[in-house]
Design a protein around this motif. Structure first.
Motif, PDB file in Angstrom:
ATOM      1  N   PHE A  67      59.992  12.575  30.563  1.00 49.66           N
ATOM      2  CA  PHE A  67      61.116  13.066  31.365  1.00 49.66           C
ATOM      3  C   PHE A  67      62.469  12.751  30.711  1.00 49.66           C
ATOM      4  O   PHE A  67      63.517  12.972  31.315  1.00 49.66           O
ATOM      5  N   GLY A  68      62.464  12.268  29.511  1.00 45.08           N
ATOM      6  CA  GLY A  68      63.721  11.864  28.878  1.00 45.08           C
ATOM      7  C   GLY A  68      64.253  10.612  29.558  1.00 45.08           C
ATOM      8  O   GLY A  68      63.517   9.871  30.224  1.00 45.08           O
ATOM      9  N   LYS A  69      65.520  10.394  29.382  1.00 48.66           N
ATOM     10  CA  LYS A  69      66.169   9.215  29.966  1.00 48.66           C
ATOM     11  C   LYS A  69      66.147   9.323  31.494  1.00 48.66           C
ATOM     12  O   LYS A  69      66.462  10.380  32.057  1.00 48.66           O
ATOM     13  N   ILE A  70      65.801   8.232  32.132  1.00 49.22           N
ATOM     14  CA  ILE A  70      65.743   8.238  33.596  1.00 49.22           C
ATOM     15  C   ILE A  70      67.151   8.100  34.168  1.00 49.22           C
ATOM     16  O   ILE A  70      67.941   7.276  33.705  1.00 49.22           O
ATOM     17  N   ARG A  71      67.422   8.931  35.178  1.00 50.42           N
ATOM     18  CA  ARG A  71      68.757   8.953  35.778  1.00 50.42           C
ATOM     19  C   ARG A  71      68.794   8.471  37.220  1.00 50.42           C
ATOM     20  O   ARG A  71      69.765   7.865  37.649  1.00 50.42           O
ATOM     21  N   LYS A  72      67.791   8.833  37.982  1.00 47.31           N
ATOM     22  CA  LYS A  72      67.848   8.586  39.430  1.00 47.31           C
ATOM     23  C   LYS A  72      66.520   8.077  39.950  1.00 47.31           C
ATOM     24  O   LYS A  72      65.470   8.599  39.568  1.00 47.31           O
ATOM     25  N   ILE A  73      66.583   7.111  40.846  1.00 49.48           N
ATOM     26  CA  ILE A  73      65.375   6.611  41.500  1.00 49.48           C
ATOM     27  C   ILE A  73      65.645   6.480  42.990  1.00 49.48           C
ATOM     28  O   ILE A  73      66.585   5.794  43.397  1.00 49.48           O
ATOM     29  N   TYR A  74      64.842   7.174  43.772  1.00 45.54           N
ATOM     30  CA  TYR A  74      64.875   6.995  45.227  1.00 45.54           C
ATOM     31  C   TYR A  74      63.575   6.342  45.639  1.00 45.54           C
ATOM     32  O   TYR A  74      62.512   6.921  45.439  1.00 45.54           O
ATOM     33  N   VAL A  75      63.668   5.199  46.217  1.00 48.94           N
ATOM     34  CA  VAL A  75      62.442   4.568  46.705  1.00 48.94           C
ATOM     35  C   VAL A  75      62.670   4.154  48.146  1.00 48.94           C
ATOM     36  O   VAL A  75      63.738   3.657  48.507  1.00 48.94           O
ATOM     37  N   GLU A  76      61.700   4.412  48.971  1.00 52.11           N
ATOM     38  CA  GLU A  76      61.887   4.179  50.402  1.00 52.11           C
ATOM     39  C   GLU A  76      60.590   3.637  50.991  1.00 52.11           C
ATOM     40  O   GLU A  76      59.501   4.005  50.563  1.00 52.11           O
ATOM     41  N   TYR A  77      60.732   2.762  51.938  1.00 55.11           N
ATOM     42  CA  TYR A  77      59.546   2.229  52.620  1.00 55.11           C
ATOM     43  C   TYR A  77      59.870   2.148  54.101  1.00 55.11           C
ATOM     44  O   TYR A  77      60.248   1.093  54.601  1.00 55.11           O
ATOM     45  N   PRO A  78      59.707   3.255  54.810  1.00 57.25           N
ATOM     46  CA  PRO A  78      59.927   3.205  56.254  1.00 57.25           C
ATOM     47  C   PRO A  78      58.641   2.866  57.010  1.00 57.25           C
ATOM     48  O   PRO A  78      57.594   3.454  56.760  1.00 57.25           O
ATOM     49  N   GLU A  97      56.730   5.875  62.044  1.00 61.08           N
ATOM     50  CA  GLU A  97      56.265   5.807  60.664  1.00 61.08           C
ATOM     51  C   GLU A  97      55.199   4.728  60.518  1.00 61.08           C
ATOM     52  O   GLU A  97      55.243   3.703  61.202  1.00 61.08           O
ATOM     53  N   GLU A  98      54.286   4.949  59.597  1.00 56.39           N
ATOM     54  CA  GLU A  98      53.264   3.954  59.263  1.00 56.39           C
ATOM     55  C   GLU A  98      53.758   3.187  58.018  1.00 56.39           C
ATOM     56  O   GLU A  98      54.665   2.378  58.125  1.00 56.39           O
ATOM     57  N   ASN A  99      53.144   3.481  56.885  1.00 52.81           N
ATOM     58  CA  ASN A  99      53.595   2.858  55.635  1.00 52.81           C
ATOM     59  C   ASN A  99      54.043   3.960  54.695  1.00 52.81           C
ATOM     60  O   ASN A  99      53.429   4.214  53.660  1.00 52.81           O
ATOM     61  N   ALA A 100      55.144   4.579  55.065  1.00 55.24           N
ATOM     62  CA  ALA A 100      55.542   5.791  54.363  1.00 55.24           C
ATOM     63  C   ALA A 100      56.306   5.510  53.076  1.00 55.24           C
ATOM     64  O   ALA A 100      57.306   6.151  52.770  1.00 55.24           O
ATOM     65  N   LEU A 101      55.788   4.569  52.328  1.00 57.52           N
ATOM     66  CA  LEU A 101      56.356   4.262  51.014  1.00 57.52           C
ATOM     67  C   LEU A 101      56.309   5.502  50.135  1.00 57.52           C
ATOM     68  O   LEU A 101      55.277   6.154  50.015  1.00 57.52           O
ATOM     69  N   ALA A 102      57.442   5.829  49.542  1.00 56.21           N
ATOM     70  CA  ALA A 102      57.503   6.998  48.662  1.00 56.21           C
ATOM     71  C   ALA A 102      58.520   6.735  47.578  1.00 56.21           C
ATOM     72  O   ALA A 102      59.483   5.982  47.773  1.00 56.21           O
ATOM     73  N   ILE A 103      58.297   7.363  46.444  1.00 52.66           N
ATOM     74  CA  ILE A 103      59.245   7.190  45.341  1.00 52.66           C
ATOM     75  C   ILE A 103      59.428   8.506  44.600  1.00 52.66           C
ATOM     76  O   ILE A 103      58.492   9.280  44.451  1.00 52.66           O
ATOM     77  N   ARG A 104      60.653   8.727  44.195  1.00 49.87           N
ATOM     78  CA  ARG A 104      60.996   9.849  43.320  1.00 49.87           C
ATOM     79  C   ARG A 104      61.807   9.300  42.169  1.00 49.87           C
ATOM     80  O   ARG A 104      62.722   8.511  42.365  1.00 49.87           O
ATOM     81  N   VAL A 105      61.438   9.695  40.987  1.00 48.25           N
ATOM     82  CA  VAL A 105      62.131   9.263  39.778  1.00 48.25           C
ATOM     83  C   VAL A 105      62.489  10.520  38.999  1.00 48.25           C
ATOM     84  O   VAL A 105      61.628  11.372  38.771  1.00 48.25           O
ATOM     85  N   TYR A 106      63.739  10.644  38.626  1.00 44.64           N
ATOM     86  CA  TYR A 106      64.186  11.834  37.906  1.00 44.64           C
ATOM     87  C   TYR A 106      64.786  11.451  36.560  1.00 44.64           C
ATOM     88  O   TYR A 106      65.640  10.559  36.488  1.00 44.64           O
ATOM     89  N   GLY A 107      64.373  12.148  35.547  1.00 38.58           N
ATOM     90  CA  GLY A 107      64.982  12.002  34.234  1.00 38.58           C
ATOM     91  C   GLY A 107      65.653  13.295  33.813  1.00 38.58           C
ATOM     92  O   GLY A 107      65.772  14.232  34.596  1.00 38.58           O
ATOM     93  N   GLU A 108      66.085  13.319  32.578  1.00 38.35           N
ATOM     94  CA  GLU A 108      66.792  14.500  32.096  1.00 38.35           C
ATOM     95  C   GLU A 108      65.929  15.760  32.131  1.00 38.35           C
ATOM     96  O   GLU A 108      66.433  16.854  32.315  1.00 38.35           O
TER      97      GLU A 108
END
Lengths: 382, 382, 382, 382
Positions: free
Chosen positions: D151-162, D255-266
């Motif tokens: 994905f090239g250089k990583i720019r953004k990370i959204y991680v959530e655990y509701p 919500e239960e264990n709605a852990l989710a992650i998104r990682v974006y690169g170039e």
């Protein structure tokens, strides 16, 4: 537990061992893991079994184990061989007083299945069959909701099991799984319908509580030179008047184990997908659909049949191995209860046994006959 | 555009008007909106039509409009009446030189459909049929991928159209939509199969480029007293040897318009759901599945047939009305081209016409006959 | 309706026209489509406008239209130019007694927005702002459920708007959309936050009925040489004590318009995704989540605010253009009511107007200031 | 394996035992299951342990086991007590030469974590920490794709655990899990951030291969009277310049264990959801997104780090217990290798250890400090 089959590189043998082992109720204590004695011994060693409990044949195993004092010998036999090797060890185990856990489909022929059923009835021994998919908690929830009349009279059942792994001539590439499953001498009368169609049929009957009464089957072979069906569609009529469709295919390129079922009654219905097994969509006439989830505590709780078969709270996805393990656990709890002279709980008795096995073999016979027939509807006979 | 039917409270009439209107190419200039003249006039007024262009009958409309100078009169007739009222206005319009847009199914009987097809051929007029679902961009993308051989030879087609709105005796509650659709005098030989089964059959043939060759149908009536099928399952065989299943039901309690199709070839396949129409799942043998999305610009672009039928860039969901409007837009572009003596682009000609209409009516005839037959397979005849 | 901007190849102009046109309530009667007069004329002709109603400048249009008799002249002005060209035509239109529909964000500066708001108040004219996403029926359903207290006090709001189309230096490839949006002279103080962050902020306030009170913003520029933010994250505190997060980014490679919002209260909450806009997931504490769907008739019906903004029954997906058209339709119904001296229905008044526009511009000012500040929390001031 | 804690009714103790047991590599041979000696004994008996291997205290266990001959005594200690009881048994085990598996967060204070890390370094013993979520195959696949530069250089990370289970004052209802987690004397400085925020932070760093460098945290308490945060949002800056957001909440009702992650690169990115863990959505700039699935054999195969941690072929969903078991299995394989003087494979070493544990404790310290600070950005210090 003593195991027949499941030597190294056998996919389903490893699955059985993990499942049996999961809850600390069952210990693998011996095995005859392969028709090749050297392979059997090597497999047993890799499983940390003492050499004297690794047998060259299942006959040896059953005979020798029987000689051991009850507290030492295996309590039951788990048979994980290809279909044509089910009957022999199963019958011998029953004749020698061992409970039996068997991989599906139950036998090579319907007649064998009936013989086993008769023997189970005579002996009172416990018999389990690994129709894994009915081991999922949300499948059990669906069954209970239907049973309690939540949806009124059931009208329609769509059950489908598309796979794609036999889209090419996989059996000619040295793939052992493909090789025996497409070989009538080892697999039996049917290919896809025996391997996965029986799962779909079992699931439909399990959730709906209905019995297939009439069928109209169309089996196909798409990969040239393959002797058994790799695809099929079956129209269904159930004993309460409900209708349905069952499809099973191993040439749906790109599919994994996309088993799914939808059941509709007068007031609503359910939808379940094996690949996301912890979600049960419950649909209602004139009400928003609901998302029921494994392990979650609702004010109106999930059925005890669902919760009994769940190991973790909501939000911790339980998978195929847990579903498999549920069958082993319920089987083991029932065996223990019987050995202690107690009455098993209804939830413990909730695992597939000889009735389901005989119906599965009858399903194979019936769809093969129907597919060959020019008549539209044929009676589902057992 | 002059409209026949579609007076106030008629669901599909309003849809046709929005669709026709969407792209600024078509103007509603007159109409005979109801068999009740007062209703027709009131409906026309509500649509801001001048009184002299609101007609009491379609005969009046066609006769009077023909008298107007070409630049003033309607260019085509849009017919949105119940099925039994399709043939009359359509034939009269064609006989008087008007192009025709018709709601599906094409007519009340197969014979009427054939007469219309013959007349279209004779006159060279443009004829459109609103099988809306083939108007979605991702459906067109799927068709083009199949056509270009992306998936190799097609083997399997599952198409399903479950609805739930007729789970009860809705037709007895004053619901007009339910009333005519369940009445053989207005709907024709089939209920669910005519109303939505024809959509499913068209979609299957449209995407696959194949023709249904043999069928084995099972139609059912679940709601007591209903004279037409409210549910049915059909086994399919296509002209290239592919097999399939078509299901259409209006008693799947809790379902809306859950039309979905899966098509599998040797190398992969597609999955599309009408309720999330901007996503096309493309599956591949031994490659990860891909998610194709309406309007997104990829390095390997979507087909021109998809992009031509898309109004907004990716991420702006296009819906049912846009799909409907695509049929009107392509029809109108073709009409304009013809009027200007130009050759329509291939993308403009991509809308359902008499061939699809005749096949739809034949589908109804064939499934009704097959369902009544004890023979398993019957030829699909036109 | 007279249009300012939206000449050929302008994405949003075409969207406005389709939306305005959809329900047959609004007619495009004139326009000044481009700052290039030749382009304006050509654009107008392509839209079938008479030449005398195609103007070279918006000043011409407003002046000349005002001279026409009321029944002939445009009723309102729709302004679809880049941000820096919003204020001029909007103010002139208001000053000359024309209602105004404006693309968001409202103006180039907060001060301009306040001037417009003041003028609207003074004149009593109707003013609409196309924050499209609050036009979706399921968004309106969510708002009403929150308003009616279904979830108790609101505690948490997550709103996110990831796009990927500016992951590279798209503005240097001749892409007009990218070019003005990344140019501070045309876009204003903010890039992504102005373009899409304002949508997210509006959606959060619209659904929750709360106001942002404090923010902590972090704006970023990932593509080298770009003068405006292409990404940002903002911590939020609302006026009732709820907290939240807003993210907006145009460098999330692979995303389209993945606007999504989750709102949680004491008793449950909602989840909505713009790309599947007809589904509203409603979550409940200790109850199964529900799936609410656009247009479906439940025993407890959807809110009148949802149904009023729906054109088709359940199962017919409504999309972005319909949401956009809802704003135009409600605006037009309100304009009509005012012109007829009637009180508009509450559902008609449900479209974004100057208050939302001023808050949007304040949002831009506030996030830019907060991002530049070392202080953690800054008050959201208007 | 000897276990500290995990007596009857302790959720996580049972999970550890199933996980440890799953692959037949680890045997529970002794334990000190409770601070209540009677409970410890009863728990041990229920687990079929011999009475002489059931200890009243962990001190007893470590002392007595050490006296046993190496081939009889436990190889490692698994500690599953509440947070404030981690350090004592862990340090004692290390001091006595036992490898340690520890539940997360690592300790009660950062200082304790550092002491353990130091001791591990000194002794060379193997130390595992059950950050379960990095045990999922598709998480490992994501990490490898990032690592290989897909994905090239990583720019953004959204991680959530509701989660939603602490939406009410659950700790006052006798719920043991809620009770200790909301008690600063047993849980530590943080509530939700310690319990689940640490999981989210670990996941973000694990997949991206980046380290959090600066944070801006906002911790909240929504349920009145609760002494620790039940909700929080954190802005993140990573060491390569990437930015991100981490949210963790236990009051997201429904919500239960709605852990989710998104990682974006170039060039693209990934999206993963814990509740459907076998699917990894891979997004690409200008290419269709792909759906990668656990266990499926593609022409370009999944990473060896994914396949090594998968037990079944594609289509057999693997769940939370399997992810948990992967940590135990890799830990056990590493312990075995060390005991045999061999070099562990890179895939075996892929489990969380003291570095991750220290960073987790530092995360707690840092977010608590940042939340209390008026400064916007604070350095992430260890």
């Amino acid at each position: 537990m003593g195991m027949v089959g499941g030597g190294r590189n056998a996919f389903i043998g490893a699955v059985h061992r993990i499942a049996a082992n999961m809850d600390g109720l069952i210990e693998l204590c011996c095995g005859a893991f392969s028709s090749d004695p050297a392979n059997s011994i090597e497999s047993g060693k890799a499983l940390f079994l003492p050499e004297n409990r690794i047998y060259k044949t299942y006959e040896d195993m059953i005979r020798e184990e029987k000689k051991l004092p009850p507290e030492q010998r295996m309590d039951f036999v788990s048979i994980v061989t290809p279909n044509h090797m089910h009957f022999g060890p199963a019958m011998l185990a029953l004749e020698n007083g061992f409970h039996v856990m068997l991989d599906k489909p139950m036998t090579f022929t319907l007649d064998e299945a009936k013989q086993l059923a008769k023997k189970v009835k005579e002996t009172g021994l416990v018999f389990g069959l690994t129709h894994t998919y009915s081991g999922y908690p949300m499948v059990k929830q669906a069954r209970q909701m239907v049973k309690e009349g939540a949806f009124g009279k059931i009208r329609k059942i769509y059950v489908e099991y598309p796979q794609g792994w036999l889209s090419g001539a996989t059996e000619k590439t040295g793939n052992k799984q493909a090789s025996w499953r497409t070989d009538p001498k080892r697999s039996g009368k049917a290919g896809a319908m025996g391997d996965i169609g029986t799962h779909a049929a079992h699931l439909a009957e399990y959730i709906s509580g209905l019995k297939i009464k009439q069928i109209c089957a169309d089996l196909n072979i798409f990969v040239e030179g393959r002797p058994l069906d790799d695809d099929g569609n079956v129209l269904l009529r159930f004993d309460n008047g409900a209708t349905g469709v069952l499809t099973a295919s191993q040439v749906c390129a790109g599919e994994e184990n996309a088993l799914a079922i939808r059941v509709y009654g007068e007031k609503g219905g359910i939808e379940w997908h094996q690949q996301e097994p912890n979600t049960l969509i419950v649909k209602w006439l004139n009400q928003p659909a609901q998302i029921l989830r494994t392990g979650v505590g609702y004010t109106t709780p999930l059925s005890s049949f669902a919760t009994h078969n769940t190991r973790t709270p909501g939000g911790h996805p339980e998978g195929y191995l847990e579903a498999f393990a549920n069958i082993y656990r319920n089987f083991a709890l029932t065996v223990s209860a019987k050995m202690e002279g107690k009455e098993p709980a209804p939830e413990w008795l909730d695992f597939p046994t000889v009735e389901e096995g005989v119906r599965g073999m009858a399903f194979i016979d019936n769809v093969v006959a129907s597919s060959a027939s020019k008549e539209k509807w044929t009676e589902f006979t057992v």
